[in-house]
Structures are given as structure tokens and as C-alpha cells.
Enzyme design. Structure first.
Site, PDB file in Angstrom:
ATOM      1  N   GLU A 202      16.044  35.215  26.906  1.00 51.91           N
ATOM      2  CA  GLU A 202      15.844  35.529  28.264  1.00 51.91           C
ATOM      3  C   GLU A 202      14.625  36.880  27.374  1.00 51.91           C
ATOM      4  O   GLU A 202      13.703  36.118  28.116  1.00 51.91           O
ATOM      5  CB  GLU A 202      16.758  36.328  28.503  1.00 51.91           C
ATOM      6  CG  GLU A 202      18.208  35.883  29.468  1.00 51.91           C
ATOM      7  CD  GLU A 202      17.252  34.822  30.626  1.00 51.91           C
ATOM      8  OE1 GLU A 202      16.535  34.806  31.161  1.00 51.91           O
ATOM      9  OE2 GLU A 202      18.488  34.791  31.203  1.00 51.91           O
TER      10      GLU A 202
ATOM     11  N   SER B 125      77.824  49.882  49.567  1.00 52.71           N
ATOM     12  CA  SER B 125      78.666  50.893  48.872  1.00 52.71           C
ATOM     13  C   SER B 125      77.849  51.065  48.034  1.00 52.71           C
ATOM     14  O   SER B 125      78.892  51.074  46.606  1.00 52.71           O
ATOM     15  CB  SER B 125      80.150  49.971  48.814  1.00 52.71           C
ATOM     16  OG  SER B 125      81.210  49.991  49.504  1.00 52.71           O
TER      17      SER B 125
END
Length: 789
Positions: free
Chosen positions: A89, A358
Site C-alpha cells: 500500500e 421439593s
């Protein structure tokens, strides 16, 4: 006289002006650099990346703008990727002022004069300016603005910051931006671990990311492969390259697509996302406590169980695995199928309020033992009973009569549990649940004693935290879902070590169901309990094994009932299948070591009553008890009765030895005797006694307490507490071997005949001291205690 020529004077002033201008320019540039600027990440939304406790990627979320974007510091990017990017780049990145005039002129000539393909000639800084400010650079005016913005970036930020920002802004195909997201998605690795082919592939992607990847397969297209190979040719001209690197470029390379990303534990991640909405945006890495291996294992077991039981109407289940050592959630399955709309699969069942049936009963018994209401072998009555206006029934509509507290818990008998809860004080069962963090509860009066049988609602996560409290010997700690969650500085103790230990020992005796897939029982003990809600809406199985708490729930999110939703029959098989699978996968799993509770003792009892045995007790056993707290008295079920040999009736003293005989009878309360009769096991009734002493064998002398003194005030100093103690002693008959000592009907301990036992009082007040020998003969007296500061 000044002889300096005017020319030199003019030149000197010019140089001074130039120097001043340079100085002012340098000062201006320095001021621009030092002036505070917001970080280049500000304003950018980022994804969150979730990892399990071993670093396995679980999920990467979309940012708020529906992009995959992960901020990665430059130091955490592979040097290969950085060099490849600069080579492709902007080779002059570190020396240009933000723009390259030669590249711009070349791009202008080719684009507008020669009429060729459009070329921008942009540097990395210019590309960052375009992305950061969303510039339109297809026109000359837009390109000029891009250059000016690039100069602004160069004046305001360092080259390091600009390069770092570019790598985190750049597009990499599809909706993927930033090298961090691209590396994770395409190659399943962090940017610092990229190989040279991978690094150069990512280097060429930002130039034209849209057409160089096959969106369906992820295979590199011809254009992308050629661009990468051209860059590799330039790489070879600038950097030393060995044959192994060249060989890598001959191998095929495929990029994983976002659709193939892992999506592990979706309910867990969604809960974390809701909790972390205020998290700093750039802090995008979330290290969780989850174990991906355990998560997949439990998911497989849940799916297999649902497949086998769909014909019974079982379509949904949830499971939660918690590590008690650090309170980290290791696995969370919120539903049987996250993508199944018919079962509302995206609902997180572990965070939904449901009736526990329970499943909370162990904590009633733990509180009962904590408060001196019972010990594990206390005999409780499972008979028709009413507690004010509340008359509970058992699940099976039957009554067992006398049952030990351990059996009452493991057989899930309702009447004994309600009785124990009715005896609790400070805290009550309701107060205990509130202290433990159970949220959104109504008032205590709203529930009454029905809370014992599942009248309230809890979440699976709250239930797991409660059972972890037992595993951690009474210490309450919050659940942890992230490694960064802080540990509690001062954990809250809600139960003593002794009460927690005894409760676990009771749960350990609960037999596992016989229809699980295991060929043999686990070597690790399992402390577990089931629960079934009213109307068969919820089936539960929850317990502790090794270092884990496991909670399993089955039911429907729309609360539709099903008769198969019974904890012991539906949830327990899945519960044990998961446990057996974990034990098989992790054979070295061990239970964390805890010191034995210091105050806990073992004592002989008569099994029929759960009390201290007499010579007439038929069956003896042992129980745990806490000296000075656990309620143990001398057995009165088995009693000797003198009978007349001729009439068979109770003989009254004085006795003639050759005319009487002694028999032992069982003296049961009438309600228990009725239960025995209804069960077809009637007990032999003791003969009617018309004697004043009721015909109980009372021969011999009772013990006579010699210390403490009767009706005496004992004054102790608080500063001496722990050293000040009162000795209990008694004179006994010749046939007495053991003396049992009680303080206000609370069993303190036993001593050999004519030996002493010590007591350390804690509070002021009046106490009744009682000595009972092993024949049931007793003596008692009152004393007062005053503790001075």
C-alpha cells in the site's frame, strides 16, 4: 564605524527571519501534536469476542452497525502483516507527510488525462482519512479534502497511531472490517499468529475486498490468488525468503466465512451481552468461565435424552453446571434447541422463575440442624397433620409413620418438612431464601408454610448458588460468568460447617434411579435431590458431584403440565447421564477437600426413636450431632414392664422376683400406632397399667448431680471466656455405666459413670441441667449464669 556591507546585513536578517519562521513552524507542529486529541477508535462501534476459559473462541458479535470489527493494538499484529501491508500500500509511509505528490500526479494523469482506469494514489494516511471522515474521494475536490484531512492526521497523531487505526478500519470483504476481525473469522487465529500466506492475503484484500473471495466456499478466487502471489514476488525482492515459505504459497488456502463461525452457548452469551451493555467499546475481548468441552458434552446429553423421550411429551430441558471452587459457570444450556420456535428455544430457562417443588427441602433440614430442631436421625412423624389452617399432603397420598430426618428428606416427605419449617426461628425459611439472594419474592405471609413445598419460585441459577453454599460448607458466593468478575472479599456465611456437612451426608444416601445409562455407579459421591412442581409443570434434579453443582430442569416454557414431569422419573435420569458422561470424559475428577467440622461428633442412638439408647433398645445405630445444639434425649420407645406370671397384667411394686417377669414393649404415640395399623403392621399394645409408677422398671437409684450446685448463680468474666468452664458431675448407682448430660433439653455429651464433663456457657440466663443414666433414671437442677464484661 560600521563597515559591514548592506548585502550581508540583509542576508543576516533574512536568515534570522527564516530561523524564526522555522522555530515558529516547529512550535506550531509541536503544539498540534501535543494538543489533546480523541483516540482514533472513538466513535467506532466494535464487536465483542467471547472466549471460554481455555481461550477457545465461542462467538464474535456484530457491532452496532452490523459489521464485524475488532480493535487490535498494533503490537498485537504480526510483523509479517505490517510489512506486507506497507509493501503493498505505502512503501514511503514513514517518511511522507500524509500524501505522496508523485503518486497523486501519476493517478491524476492516468485518471483524467490519459483516460485510463481510475487511480487514486492514496497513502495509508489518506485512506484512513477517507474511512474516518467518510469522504467522497471520486472528485478532484473530494481528493483535495482527503489530502487536507491526511495532513491533519499527520499533525495530530503519530505514525504508530495512524497505522494502527488503518488496520482497524480497513475492509476485508463481506461485512468484515479490521484485521482483528478478519484474522479471527477467516483463519480462526489472532492477528499476531498469522503465517506469511495469510498475512499477504489480508494485505491485498482492502484494495478490492468484494470480488476476490467466493462468498459461499471461502476459497480464494483467481484474482485474489494472483494479487497475493504478485505481492509475494515483491516480498522476495525485499526480504529473505526460505524454501518452506515458498512451499506454503503452493498449498490451497480457504477462508472461513462468517456463517461458519462458532456459536457456542448462545443463552450464556446473550445473558453476558445484556450484563455488559455498559462495557467500554474498545474492550472487546470477554474471557468467560465457560468450558466449551463441558458445554458440548451436556448439549449432546440433553439432545439425546429429548430424542429418546419425545414420545412421552418431553420436548424441552435446561441444564446448568457450576464449579464450586471459583463459582464459575462451566456450562449453560438454556433450552433443548436454541433455534426451535415451537419450544420457544431462545428463552433462557436457567434464568426463568419456576416452582422448585421439593428441590429446596435440603435447606429446611439444614436450618433445622443449625437451630437445634433435629439431627440426621431424629424421628419425625409422617402422619396426617394440620399446621393451623394449612394441611399438606404427601405426593403419593400415603403416610409412612415414623421416619428419620434423612429418609424424610430423601423420600421427599412433605409432612415432616413442613413440621421442621414450622419450628424455624431467625432465620425462618423465607428469611434464609431472601438472605441467599432469591429475588422477586412476595411477603412471607403470602407464602406461609407452602413455601416449603415449592410455593415460591426460583431460577436455576439461584438454585445452583444455594447448592454451592452447601458444597462450600455454608458460605454464600455469587455466580461468576467472566474471569474478570471479582471474587467476594468477605463471603457471607449462612450455615455452619457442621449443618452443611450433615445435610450433604443425608443427601449422599439418596439412591440414584435404576434406569440411567451408566453400567456402574460413579466412584464420586453424588449429593442430590429432586423436585416436582404442582400440576406437573416442572421436573427438577439438582445436586453436587466432585467440584460441580448440576441443575437439570424439564418442562414447558408455557407452563403446560404433563404427568411425566416427575423429578425422580424424568429429570433424574438426564441428571445422572450427564454426571456419568462427565466422569467418563474426566476420569481424574475429584471432590475438593474440606477440613472436617471441628464441633461435629458421632453418637450412638436407638434407631426407633433417634435418641440415646437404653439397655432395652432393640436396634442401635449412629448419628452426627453438634454438642450443645442438636436435640437428643434418652429413648422412651422401648420400656421394660414387670408382668405378673399368672395373670399377664402389669405387676405393681413391691415385686416378688419368682412371681413376675420383665418384658420390653414399644410405646408409640397414638397417631403413629394408627399408621402402623393402616399399613398392616400393627404394633403389640403395651398392657394397661394401673400402677402409680406406670409399671416402668425403676429399680436402682437415679444419678445424683453433685456439680453444678442447685439454685446457684455462677458468675463468669467475658475476658476469661474459653477458660471459664463449669464441670458437670454426678454420683451414679453401681449398674450405671454412662451418664448423658442435657442443658435445657439440648444434648451436651456423655461421660462415663462418676466422670466429669465441662460446659462453657455463652449467654446470661437460667438453665436446667439434667443427667440421665443408661437406664433412663434422671436428676435435674436449675442454675443461673451471669457473664461480666
Amino acid at each position: 564605524m560600521n563597515t559591514t556591507p548592506p548585502f550581508f546585513k540583509t542576508a543576516k536578517r533574512l536568515l534570522q527571519n527564516i530561523a524564526m519562521a522555522v522555530f515558529l513552524l516547529a512550535l506550531l507542529l509541536l503544539a498540534c501534536r501535543l494538543w489533546p486529541h480523541p483516540p482514533l477508535s472513538q466513535g467506532q462501534p466494535f464487536s465483542s469476542v467471547y472466549y471460554d476459559r481455555q481461550g477457545t473462541l465461542m462467538r464474535i458479535t456484530l457491532a452496532n452497525d452490523d459489521r464485524y470489527r475488532v480493535w487490535t493494538p498494533l503490537e498485537q499484529v504480526s510483523p509479517l502483516a505490517v510489512k506486507g501491508l506497507l509493501l503493498h500500500e505505502d512503501r514511503w509511509f514513514y517518511v511522507n507527510p500524509g500524501f505522496n505528490p508523485f503518486s497523486l500526479m501519476r493517478g491524476f494523469w492516468r485518471s483524467y488525462v490519459a483516460g485510463g482506469k481510475m487511480q487514486g494514489g492514496s497513502t495509508i494516511t489518506m485512506q484512513l482519512a477517507r474511512m474516518h471522515w467518510h469522504l467522497n474521494t471520486r472528485t478532484p475536490s473530494g481528493k483535495i479534502m482527503q489530502v487536507l484531512r491526511a495532513i491533519q492526521l499527520e499533525l495530530s497523531y503519530s505514525k504508530h497511531d495512524i497505522l494502527e487505526a488503518y488496520l482497524n478500519y480497513a475492509p476485508y470483504g463481506r461485512n468484515i472490517e479490521s484485521i482483528g476481525a478478519a484474522s479471527l473469522i477467516y483463519f480462526d487465529k489472532a492477528p499476531k499468529d498469522l503465517t506469511l500466506p495469510e498475512a499477504l492475503t489480508l494485505a491485498v484484500l482492502p484494495q478490492s475486498p468484494s470480488y476476490r473471495i467466493d462468498a459461499k466456499t471461502g476459497v480464494l478466487g483467481t484474482a485474489l490468488t494472483q494479487a497475493r502471489n504478485r505481492l509475494f514476488g515483491r516480498w522476495q525482492a525485499h526480504y529473505a525468503t526460505d524454501s518452506s515459505q515458498i512451499s506454503l504459497f503452493k498449498l490451497p488456502l480457504a477462508l472461513r466465512q462468517p456463517e461458519q463461525m462458532p456459536y457456542i452457548a448462545p443463552h450464556f452469551i446473550e445473558q453476558l451481552r445484556q450484563q455488559n451493555q455498559q462495557m467500554v467499546q474498545t474492550d472487546n475481548r470477554v474471557d468467560t468461565t465457560l468450558d466449551a468441552g463441558l458445554q458440548r458434552l451436556i448439549e449432546r446429553q440433553v439432545n439425546a435424552f429429548i430424542t429418546r423421550n419425545e414420545s412421552r411429551g418431553i420436548h424441552n430441558a435446561a441444564a446448568l453446571l457450576l464449579d464450586t471452587r471459583d463459582m464459575g459457570v462451566r456450562a449453560l444450556v438454556g433450552s433443548a434447541d436454541y433455534y426451535n420456535r415451537e419450544i420457544q428455544g431462545q428463552v433462557n430457562g436457567t434464568n426463568a422463575k419456576r416452582s422448585p417443588g421439593s428441590a429446596l427441602k435440603p435447606f429446611i433440614y439444614a436450618l433445622g440442624m443449625e437451630q437445634g430442631v433435629l439431627h440426621p436421625m431424629t424421628i419425625l412423624k409422617d402422619v396426617p397433620s394440620a399446621f393451623g389452617a394449612y394441611a399438606p399432603e404427601n405426593f403419593d397420598r400415603r403416610f409412612l409413620g415414623p421416619v428419620t430426618a434423612t429418609d424424610a428428606l430423601n423420600f421427599s416427605r412433605n409432612i415432616p418438612a413442613v413440621y421442621v419449617a414450622s419450628q424455624l426461628r431467625q432465620p425462618t425459611f423465607y428469611q434464609f431464601l431472601r438472605l441467599s439472594g432469591v429475588a422477586d419474592m412476595a411477603s412471607e405471609n403470602h407464602y406461609g408454610l407452602s413455601l416449603v413445598l415449592g410455593g415460591g419460585e426460583v431460577t436455576m441459577q439461584e438454585l445452583a448458588k444455594l447448592y454451592a453454599l452447601l458444597a462450600n460448607r455454608g458460605v454464600l458466593q455469587p455466580l461468576r460468568m467472566q474471569k474478570s468478575d471479582p471474587a467476594v472479599a468477605t463471603p457471607v456465611r449462612l450455615l455452619s460447617e457442621e449443618a452443611s456437612f450433615m445435610t450433604l451426608d443425608m443427601l449422599r444416601q439418596h439412591r440414584r434411579p435404576g434406569d440411567t445409562l451408566a453400567q456402574q455407579p460413579s466412584s464420586l459421591p453424588v449429593y442430590w435431590k429432586t423436585g416436582t412442581s404442582w400440576g406437573f409443570r416442572d421436573a427438577w434434579s439438582v445436586g453436587i458431584f466432585g467440584p460441580y453443582v448440576l441443575v437439570v430442569w424439564e418442562g414447558n416454557f408455557d407452563s403446560k403440565g404433563n404427568n411425566v414431569f416427575v423429578g425422580a422419573e424424568a429429570a433424574a435420569p438426564l441428571f445422572f447421564n450427564i454426571i456419568d458422561s462427565i466422569n467418563a470424559s474426566y476420569p481424574a475428577l475429584q471432590e475438593p477437600r474440606h477440613p472436617f467440622p471441628k464441633q461435629l461428633k458421632r453418637v450412638d442412638i436407638c434407631l426407633a426413636s433417634g435418641d440415646l439408647p437404653t439397655p432395652w433398645c432393640q436396634q442401635k445405630g449412629k448419628t452426627w450431632f453438634i454438642p450443645g445444639k442438636s436435640p437428643i434425649k434418652v429413648d422412651t420407645v422401648y420400656r421394660p414392664v414387670r408382668l405378673d406370671k399368672l395373670t399377664g397384667e402389669v405387676a405393681c411394686p413391691p415385686y416378688e422376683e419368682n412371681e413376675t417377669r420383665t418384658e420390653v414393649f414399644e410405646f408409640w404415640p397414638s397417631d403413629l400406632a394408627n399408621v402402623f395399623a393402616q399399613a398392616g403392621l400393627p404394633k403389640r399394645k403395651p398392657p394397661v397399667n394401673h400402677c402409680k409408677d406406670e409399671g416402668v422398671e425403676v429399680s436402682g437409684n437415679p444419678p445424683r448431680i453433685t456439680s453444678p450446685l442447685k439454685n446457684t448463680v455462677y458468675t463468669l468474666r467475658q475476658s476469661q471466656q474459653g477458660r471459664d468452664r463449669i464441670s458437670f458431675n454426678a454420683v451414679t448407682d453401681a449398674d450405671s455405666k454412662t451418664v448423658y448430660w442435657f442443658v435445657d433439653d439440648i444434648y451436651l455429651g456423655s461421660s462415663a459413670s462418676k466422670s466429669a464433663i465441662d460446659w462453657r456457657p455463652i449467654n446470661n440466663g437460667q438453665y436446667r441441667i439434667r443427667a440421665v443414666d443408661d437406664h433412663g433414671r434422671a436428676d435435674s437442677r436449675l442454675i443461673s449464669i451471669e457473664i461480666l464484661n
